[in-house]
Design an enzyme around this catalytic site. Structure first.
Site, short mmCIF file in Angstrom:
data_model
loop_
_atom_site.label_atom_id
_atom_site.label_comp_id
_atom_site.label_asym_id
_atom_site.label_seq_id
_atom_site.Cartn_x
_atom_site.Cartn_y
_atom_site.Cartn_z
N GLY A 1 0.84 -1.19 0.00
CA GLY A 1 0.00 0.00 0.00
C GLY A 1 0.87 1.24 0.00
O GLY A 1 2.01 1.21 0.50
N GLY B 1 -0.82 4.69 0.05
CA GLY B 1 -1.68 5.86 0.20
C GLY B 1 -1.18 6.78 1.31
O GLY B 1 -0.02 6.70 1.75
N TRP C 1 -1.89 7.04 4.61
CA TRP C 1 -1.46 6.42 5.87
C TRP C 1 -0.23 5.55 5.64
O TRP C 1 0.72 5.57 6.44
CB TRP C 1 -2.64 5.65 6.46
CG TRP C 1 -2.46 4.95 7.78
CD1 TRP C 1 -3.06 3.78 8.14
CD2 TRP C 1 -1.67 5.35 8.92
NE1 TRP C 1 -2.70 3.44 9.43
CE2 TRP C 1 -1.84 4.39 9.92
CE3 TRP C 1 -0.83 6.43 9.17
CZ2 TRP C 1 -1.20 4.45 11.16
CZ3 TRP C 1 -0.19 6.51 10.41
CH2 TRP C 1 -0.38 5.53 11.38
N PHE D 1 0.23 0.86 -6.36
CA PHE D 1 -0.70 0.69 -7.48
C PHE D 1 -0.32 1.75 -8.51
O PHE D 1 -0.51 2.94 -8.28
CB PHE D 1 -2.14 0.86 -7.00
CG PHE D 1 -3.15 0.65 -8.09
CD1 PHE D 1 -3.53 -0.63 -8.47
CD2 PHE D 1 -3.72 1.74 -8.74
CE1 PHE D 1 -4.46 -0.83 -9.47
CE2 PHE D 1 -4.65 1.54 -9.75
CZ PHE D 1 -5.02 0.26 -10.11
N LYS E 1 -8.21 0.03 8.82
CA LYS E 1 -9.33 0.25 9.74
C LYS E 1 -10.62 -0.04 9.00
O LYS E 1 -10.78 0.31 7.84
CB LYS E 1 -9.33 1.69 10.25
CG LYS E 1 -8.29 1.93 11.34
CD LYS E 1 -8.39 3.32 11.95
CE LYS E 1 -7.31 3.53 13.00
NZ LYS E 1 -7.29 4.91 13.54
N LYS F 1 -15.82 2.44 16.46
CA LYS F 1 -15.78 3.86 16.82
C LYS F 1 -16.45 4.72 15.76
O LYS F 1 -16.97 5.80 16.07
CB LYS F 1 -14.34 4.32 17.01
CG LYS F 1 -13.49 4.02 15.79
CD LYS F 1 -12.41 4.99 15.46
CE LYS F 1 -12.08 4.81 13.99
NZ LYS F 1 -11.00 5.62 13.49
N ASN G 1 -16.72 10.84 9.56
CA ASN G 1 -18.01 10.28 9.95
C ASN G 1 -18.80 11.28 10.80
O ASN G 1 -19.99 11.50 10.60
CB ASN G 1 -17.81 8.96 10.71
CG ASN G 1 -17.33 7.85 9.80
OD1 ASN G 1 -18.10 7.30 9.02
ND2 ASN G 1 -16.04 7.54 9.84
N GLN H 1 -17.30 4.83 6.28
CA GLN H 1 -17.25 3.56 7.01
C GLN H 1 -18.35 3.46 8.06
O GLN H 1 -18.90 2.41 8.31
CB GLN H 1 -15.89 3.40 7.70
CG GLN H 1 -14.79 2.89 6.79
CD GLN H 1 -14.98 1.43 6.39
OE1 GLN H 1 -15.59 0.65 7.10
NE2 GLN H 1 -14.50 1.09 5.21
#
Lengths: 346, 346
Positions: free
Chosen positions: A14, A16, A18, A46, A125, A209, A274, A303
């Site tokens: 990965g 990205g 993070w 990617f 996550k 959360k 969120n 999410q």
């Protein structure tokens, strides 16, 4: 004596926001602990074109992911690799840090090329769902690659980690030997890693959360004060605990006092997408979650709403609605048109 | 059958902002549970003149404490009484809600006039200190009146409670019978009261959170982001627990998940005067706490700084500095001129 052959080869799957923030830490750590780790870390990217140039080429020449973490240099021992099998070849430690939807396609290739005794850690996550209920992302990795998988979760907004702001993170593992190696890989003076021998609890906190954050956002949208918001966050923490205990084995109460628990819950309920979308959902009466995702999140998926829906189905299917009044109220407000004020009528 | 003589007579000792907010709830509850309680509640008022009129007279005629909780009516069964012995005469339940400095003078008079089997509940947040260390306010009451004393603590900003905003509170008690009566007295649909069989833990949370709030305020003053602030709050919660366990008996872990624990900590670290003054302490380099108390708080004393100092002395005297790095850093920043950035160099 440790021979060069014992040094752990790390692959970061990965690239990205993070992933690149954590690359800044682990790149320094593998170089510093060169008896434990092979310093060079392959980062699977990617491949995409940025102004006609390959992203891997930009990263390897300029040591910066100009698309996903602009403004922060990566250590030069982080090497971008577009071919997954090449990136993961002979890896001993796999770090998964990408949207979990990619995993199904990637895991078979990874399985073919890694070293014997390799193990993984998931920084992803969120949770997945199938017709039987919740599927932990770490379980997808465990089963897809056939190796042990720990998790790293906490109050870790990527750009703040990249900036070197002090924070903490929780490494959830069942394997103290792997935990020890992973702690050496991730811990640094501004990124404190605590080990919790409760990988499921740590991972579930990171997903649940986001449901509570919807409740916090509803409070903000209604203009409620500090007492009410704190009560909703506390009730959310209690229902997170109760959900973990009821549906998973081996959950430890201490986990909820770790960064993955109370600290991540606080950041998510005061910042975070969120919370923000839930606030707008109340203020712009009648707006749909799809519209909010399109306008506020540039088309990314929330999410919290997905998790709230699936969590409610599990609660409902096990006749546990009475025990989860907050999760139920959040679901009803988000999807059944219930009055947002029912958030505080529990 | 319950005779009229079994009905508990309630006396509210105090008439400030928080006392009047809680009077709005208990006045309704004693009237509603008239088999359990004598509906009329005497509220002891430190008499003063408001525009030439006695405060007791204003309260009894207009049913409003125009000085300390303007804009909110009190139930008509709340009766203001200026004479303490008259107010507390034949009381069965004493509610203490006033600055603890008053207690020494009041308790001997109260002791003379209350009913046999009377018991108390303290709503006083904060702790006292003598040359031996921490003195719990509830212990001052227990010893001064010679009766059992429970405590009520939580994320309860007075004006929000007066407005009827939903919140929760924790009743810490060692006596389930008293706890049951007190829950009936305080609980209502917007003020949820949970019982915790850990009065010391509940009371200590109410004091120690103010120390953590200084740390949160230092973060805000330094412009730190959500990761760091959440980490400081979490570390604060862990040191609150550790302090309670180390210096008191019978502490229960669940207490920290109650409103008095995590919820009150959150409200205090995001709102609250201790956080605010600590933010200004960092921003206005060189400003003294006394100046901040004079300018920001109209001369009122900060609980956080006083508690931070005494807590540190206890930690130091017991050679426990290593175990409390956050409390130690907060003390050093607040009183020894340490660089505020050491808050995140633990």
């Amino acid at each position: 004596m440790t021979s060069l052959h014992d040094r752990k080869r790390v692959c970061l799957v990965g690239s990205g926001n993070w992933a690149c923030a954590i690359a800044r830490i682990i790149g320094v750590n593998t170089a510093a602990h060169s008896t434990v780790f092979e310093p060079v870390i392959n980062m699977w990217v990617f491949e995409e074109l940025i102004n006609g140039r390959k992203l891997t080429q930009i990263i390897n020449e300029e040591h910066e992911n100009v698309k996903y973490l602009p403004g922060y240099k990566l250590p030069s021992n982080i090497v971008a690799v577009a071919d997954l099998k090449e990136a993961a070849a002979q890896a001993d430690v796999l770090i998964f840090c990408l949207p979990h939807q990619f995993l199904g396609k990637l895991l078979p290739d990874i399985k073919q090329v890694i070293n014997e005794n390799a193990f993984a850690v998931s920084l992803i996550k969120g949770i997945d769902f199938n017709d039987k209920g919740i599927v932990l992302v770490s379980d997808i990795i465990r089963e897809g690659v056939g190796i042990d998988c720990s998790v790293l979760m906490g109050a870790n907004v990527a750009n703040e980690v990249a900036a070197g702001d002090f924070c903490e993170s929780t490494l959830g593992t069942n394997n103290l030997h792997h935990g020890d190696i992973l702690q050496q890989l991730f811990h640094d003076p501004t990124f404190h890693v605590n080990i919790a021998l409760d990988p499921h609890g740590v991972e579930l906190c990171g997903a649940l959360k986001n449901v509570v954050a919807l409740g916090a956002g509803f409070c903000d949208g209604l203009g409620y004060g500090g007492n009410t918001k704190a009560a909703i966050i506390r009730l959310g923490l209690i229902e997170m605990k109760k959900f973990c205990y009821r549906f998973f084995d081996g959950i430890k109460e201490d986990t909820f006092f770790e960064s993955c628990g109370v600290a991540d819950l606080i950041t998510t309920c005061f910042g975070g997408r969120n919370r923000k979308c839930a606030e707008l959902f109340v203020k712009d009466k009648g707006v749909s979650w799809e519209t909010l995702e399109a306008t506020v999140l540039n088309g990314q998926k929330l999410q919290g709403t997905l998790t709230a829906k699936e969590v409610f189905h599990i609660i409902q299917n096990t006749n546990a609605v009475q025990e989860f009044p907050l999760f139920t109220a959040i679901y009803r407000i988000a999807f059944l048109g219930a009055d947002p004020r029912t958030i505080s009528q529990l």
